[in-house]
Design a protein around this motif. Structure first.
Motif, mmCIF file in Angstrom:
data_model
loop_
_atom_site.group_PDB
_atom_site.id
_atom_site.type_symbol
_atom_site.label_atom_id
_atom_site.label_comp_id
_atom_site.label_asym_id
_atom_site.label_seq_id
_atom_site.Cartn_x
_atom_site.Cartn_y
_atom_site.Cartn_z
ATOM 1 N N ASP A 170 -9.549 13.107 2.947
ATOM 2 C CA ASP A 170 -8.917 11.918 3.509
ATOM 3 C C ASP A 170 -9.956 11.107 4.288
ATOM 4 O OD1 ASP A 170 -6.548 12.775 2.444
ATOM 5 O OD2 ASP A 170 -5.655 13.413 4.338
ATOM 6 N N SER A 171 -9.668 9.806 4.430
ATOM 7 C CA SER A 171 -10.514 8.895 5.214
ATOM 8 C C SER A 171 -11.960 8.905 4.725
ATOM 9 C CB SER A 171 -10.456 9.260 6.707
ATOM 10 O OG SER A 171 -9.131 9.244 7.180
ATOM 11 N N ALA B 128 -3.721 6.438 -0.840
ATOM 12 C CA ALA B 128 -3.920 5.613 0.354
ATOM 13 C C ALA B 128 -4.511 6.421 1.504
ATOM 14 C CB ALA B 128 -2.594 4.979 0.777
ATOM 15 N N ASP B 129 -4.199 7.717 1.558
ATOM 16 C CA ASP B 129 -4.753 8.572 2.614
ATOM 17 C C ASP B 129 -6.269 8.694 2.527
ATOM 18 O OD1 ASP B 129 -2.284 9.086 3.728
ATOM 19 O OD2 ASP B 129 -1.984 10.978 2.659
ATOM 20 N N LEU C 280 -8.355 6.326 2.254
ATOM 21 C CA LEU C 280 -9.013 5.175 2.869
ATOM 22 C C LEU C 280 -9.477 5.470 4.287
ATOM 23 C CD1 LEU C 280 -6.787 2.107 1.923
ATOM 24 C CD2 LEU C 280 -9.182 2.467 1.281
ATOM 25 N N GLU D 40 -10.388 4.097 8.138
ATOM 26 C CA GLU D 40 -9.555 3.298 9.026
ATOM 27 C C GLU D 40 -9.717 1.803 8.782
ATOM 28 O OE1 GLU D 40 -6.677 2.646 11.933
ATOM 29 O OE2 GLU D 40 -7.270 4.469 10.863
ATOM 30 N N SER E 42 -9.879 -0.965 2.560
ATOM 31 C CA SER E 42 -8.996 -1.882 1.837
ATOM 32 C C SER E 42 -8.610 -1.279 0.496
ATOM 33 C CB SER E 42 -9.689 -3.234 1.601
ATOM 34 O OG SER E 42 -10.017 -3.857 2.820
ATOM 35 N N THR F 13 3.689 3.101 1.706
ATOM 36 C CA THR F 13 2.568 3.956 2.110
ATOM 37 C C THR F 13 2.180 3.734 3.564
ATOM 38 O OG1 THR F 13 0.816 2.379 1.518
ATOM 39 C CG2 THR F 13 1.624 3.856 -0.233
ATOM 40 N N LEU G 251 0.539 0.975 4.447
ATOM 41 C CA LEU G 251 -0.518 -0.031 4.449
ATOM 42 C C LEU G 251 0.073 -1.417 4.695
ATOM 43 C CD1 LEU G 251 -2.672 1.106 1.379
ATOM 44 C CD2 LEU G 251 -3.000 1.690 3.789
ATOM 45 N N LYS H 283 -5.621 -0.732 5.615
ATOM 46 C CA LYS H 283 -5.076 0.348 6.432
ATOM 47 C C LYS H 283 -4.806 -0.126 7.859
ATOM 48 C CE LYS H 283 -5.675 5.306 6.959
ATOM 49 N NZ LYS H 283 -6.521 6.476 6.553
ATOM 50 N N ASN H 284 -5.689 -0.982 8.364
ATOM 51 C CA ASN H 284 -5.545 -1.486 9.729
ATOM 52 C C ASN H 284 -5.800 -2.987 9.727
ATOM 53 O OD1 ASN H 284 -5.747 -2.177 12.438
ATOM 54 N ND2 ASN H 284 -6.895 -0.340 13.009
ATOM 55 N N TYR I 54 -10.648 -4.478 9.506
ATOM 56 C CA TYR I 54 -11.001 -4.283 8.104
ATOM 57 C C TYR I 54 -12.137 -5.238 7.758
ATOM 58 C CZ TYR I 54 -8.316 -8.527 6.970
ATOM 59 O OH TYR I 54 -7.850 -9.821 6.902
#
Length: 317
Positions: A52-53, A95-96, A98, A100, A103, A123, A125, A157-158, A162
């Motif tokens: 993740d991330s 999506a996990d 990505l 923080e 995109s 998700t 997002l 995600k944020n 981004y």
């Protein structure tokens, strides 16, 4: 292998090439290495092996909600609820991956675009925009409008953190009525290709050429996306050295374009033949980093540069 015209540049893999290319493709992420890797597998089998991330950018071109033969897989149209259920089996897990500030872009057509929007929102997002790009070729219809457009959903995600590089994706457009101030071009440039202005890109793109047989990026994949299309996404939403993930890699356009633009890539694709095409394209990218329609850091209107060069040559004769 079917015979092709001598000037057909479609990427193919001869039997004598296949074993060597196959050795360069993984079947999983067992060694923990995901950078600059192609994995031939179902994304559902390997998604948990991707930390993740990890990805700075995710580009997804999933099967649309229609019947389509992808060689080893025939995707069948389903009702809207079932299709959204299919999307939700993998989209939250992708999506996990990505970071923080990462995109995500998801491709779709008019029929599945609403389902894609709902799935992305579920998700967690934040959807920032919907890009519509013009396909300049396609089948006509006797009792309906010809489908000449596709969508790409842009989500982050944020929304407060981004990456988006506007200057990297400005479009060079022709100026038909050039205005001068004190004899000098005002807000436009003049060169051997004509008069042009750099403009901010909108969410409607009409400068994309779908790959065809005379283009070196072309393959026999039934829904191949153009390198120029993905170049815009990669340049806008990633930095050199970033990791771009594609869980439905197809013939490798995301990975190849990322490599040409000095990004790292990770692609997953269930069809082995498509993986072989992708690996061959990646090898070709070692010596040829050209992206049709993108030159000298500029996105040109479709056919603009070629046409103006021809016009300049005619004027010199």
């Amino acid at each position: 292998m079917k015979e092709r015209a001598s000037n057909n540049r479609t990427v193919t893999v001869a039997p004598e090439e296949a074993d060597k290319l196959r050795d360069m493709i993984s079947v999983d992420f067992a060694n923990g290495e995901i950078t600059d890797t192609i994995v031939c597998n179902d994304i559902m089998n390997v998604i948990d092996s991707i930390p993740d991330s990890t990805a700075d950018l995710v580009i997804i071109d999933p099967p649309y909600n229609l019947r389509r033969d992808f060689g080893t897989l025939c995707f069948k149209a389903m009702n809207e609820d079932d299709y959204e259920g299919y999307l939700m089996r993998w989209m939250p897990r992708v999506a996990d991956k990505l970071k923080e500030d990462g995109s995500l872009y998801v491709c779709g057509d008019w029929k599945c675009t609403a389902s894609l929007q709902r799935a992305i929102e579920r998700t967690g997002l934040t959807i920032m925009n919907r890009i519509t790009w013009q396909r300049e070729k396609g089948r006509g219809a006797k009792n309906n409008w010809k489908n000449g457009m596709e969508d790409i959903w842009f989500a982050v995600k944020n929304p407060d953190k981004y990456h988006f590089n506007l200057d990297a994706v400005k479009v060079r457009r022709r100026v038909l009525a050039p205005y001068r101030e004190n004899g000098q071009p005002k807000d436009w440039d003049e060169d051997e290709n004509g008069n042009f202005r750099l403009t901010c890109p909108s969410n409607f793109w009409d400068d994309i050429s779908v790959p065809f047989w005379s283009m070196p990026e072309n393959t026999d994949h039934p829904t191949q996306k153009p390198e120029k299309l993905y170049a815009k996404l990669i340049l806008a939403s990633s930095r050199p050295g970033d990791l771009v993930l594609d869980p439905f890699m197809g013939s490798g356009t995301t990975c190849v374009t990322a490599k040409k633009l000095a990004r790292h890539f990770c692609g997953v694709e269930i069809n082995e033949e498509y993986c072989l095409w992708a690996m061959k394209r990646l090898i070709m990218a070692d010596s040829d980093k050209n992206i049709q329609g993108y030159d000298d850091g500029i996105f040109w209107e479709r056919n603009a540069k070629t046409n103006n060069r021809k016009q300049c040559l005619r004027q010199k004769k």
